[in-house]
Design an enzyme around this catalytic site. Sequence first.
Site, PDB file in Angstrom:
ATOM      1  N   TYR A 144       5.825  -0.711   4.218  1.00  0.00           N
ATOM      2  CA  TYR A 144       4.621  -1.288   3.794  1.00  0.00           C
ATOM      3  C   TYR A 144       4.073  -0.244   2.791  1.00  0.00           C
ATOM      4  O   TYR A 144       3.669  -0.628   1.766  1.00  0.00           O
ATOM      5  CB  TYR A 144       3.809  -1.927   4.696  1.00  0.00           C
ATOM      6  CG  TYR A 144       2.294  -2.219   4.432  1.00  0.00           C
ATOM      7  CD1 TYR A 144       2.389  -3.390   3.523  1.00  0.00           C
ATOM      8  CD2 TYR A 144       1.286  -1.424   4.661  1.00  0.00           C
ATOM      9  CE1 TYR A 144       1.127  -3.799   3.228  1.00  0.00           C
ATOM     10  CE2 TYR A 144       0.140  -2.018   4.321  1.00  0.00           C
ATOM     11  CZ  TYR A 144       0.011  -2.957   3.551  1.00  0.00           C
ATOM     12  OH  TYR A 144      -1.344  -3.410   3.231  1.00  0.00           O
TER      13      TYR A 144
ATOM     14  N   LYS B 280       3.304  -0.259  -1.515  1.00  0.00           N
ATOM     15  CA  LYS B 280       2.255  -0.118  -1.977  1.00  0.00           C
ATOM     16  C   LYS B 280       1.856   0.789  -3.085  1.00  0.00           C
ATOM     17  O   LYS B 280       1.464   0.895  -4.200  1.00  0.00           O
ATOM     18  CB  LYS B 280       0.691   0.133  -1.060  1.00  0.00           C
ATOM     19  CG  LYS B 280       0.649  -1.520  -0.489  1.00  0.00           C
ATOM     20  CD  LYS B 280       0.008  -2.519  -1.058  1.00  0.00           C
ATOM     21  CE  LYS B 280      -0.233  -3.897  -0.305  1.00  0.00           C
ATOM     22  NZ  LYS B 280      -0.806  -4.876  -1.275  1.00  0.00           N
TER      23      LYS B 280
ATOM     24  N   SER C 217      -3.666   0.024  -0.201  1.00  0.00           N
ATOM     25  CA  SER C 217      -4.039   0.182   1.335  1.00  0.00           C
ATOM     26  C   SER C 217      -3.963   1.917   1.656  1.00  0.00           C
ATOM     27  O   SER C 217      -3.338   2.785   1.071  1.00  0.00           O
ATOM     28  CB  SER C 217      -2.797  -0.360   2.017  1.00  0.00           C
ATOM     29  OG  SER C 217      -2.850  -0.165   3.360  1.00  0.00           O
TER      30      SER C 217
END
Length: 336
Positions: free
Chosen positions: A141, A145, A117
């Site tokens: 988040y 990643k 991402s």
Amino acid sequence: MRILVTGGAGYVGSVSVEALLAAGHDVSVIDDLSTGHAESVADGVDVVDGPYTDAAAVAKLLEARRIEVVLHCAARSLVGESLQNPARYFVDNVAGGIALLEAMRAAGTNRIVFSSSAAVYGIPDTSPIVEDTPLRPINPYGETKRSFEGAVWWYGVAYGLRAATLRYFNVAGATERNGEVHDPETHLIPNVLAAIEGGKPLVVFGDDYPTPDGTCIRDYIHVADLADAHLLAIEATAPGDPRTEPSSERGMLVCNLGNGGGFSVRQVIDAAERVSGQAVPHEVGPRRAGDPPVLVASSARASEVLGWQPARPTLDEMVGSAWEWRRRHPDGYATA
Ligand code: UDP
């Protein structure tokens, strides 16, 4: 090729499954259906209902199906939730991801394409964002990643894993069969369309940013274009392919996936009004914490190395396909 898609019942995963089948691949899906929808998986594909994080069970599955490549789309993916409950994100996205890599190592499956991402970049100093921009995620988040990317990288260096990591920007749009349904929904385009349908009026998070119309600019990319990139990335992990040749310094290919141009929140609202022929009820609210004014990808590497170009680059194609999908599925997957 025999391919396992983790998260194949999710938004990006289900559209990728459609593209893989259309290209003639033999596709298996593993999805615990915690956020995915069984109905979204194309007919004839066997869905294993379970976690990808169970290394022993996944190793058996990889062996039984003689899987050659894993397309790893499964993840916890809500930024807000990750701030409230980082443990869930590190356990599932990082520890769970390592369990998947261990299953692959045990089964001798040494090719992976990973859904990463733009959140790995945080708020970069330069635009458009190239892959070598320093990674400074600003939420758990994005950190998960980045962490898993690191693991994949070093598995390449040490164990010869062939890997391609694709950093998605703002995924949008729908195919005939599959569209975006999240609960709760935080993303702009679904919220714009819900407002047209008589749901909550859209709140525009700030219109005093240093952009031409004052609203934030993001790089929207059609989900079917992402699926095309997955096919190309899978090819790039083929044995002997120099693009993913593991070496002492390099274990994976990294590519941004975006349009290379951005659209503002106001432009998204205008596109929704054009494609639906209806007004978008909205009001301007305060800025949302952590939103940078502009996030736009350079997709030059994906173009040069993978030979990928978005085939559906306009907002009208993205917002229009999402609108059509919602008209056909007024209750989401309940009416699939
Ligand atoms: N946005 C908005 N109202 C909403 C949802 C999003 O104004 O209800 C804005 C948000 O501030 C950002 C852009 O739309 O500038 C895209 O947000 P989204 O959550 O879809 O994706 P993000 O870029 O945060 O990953």
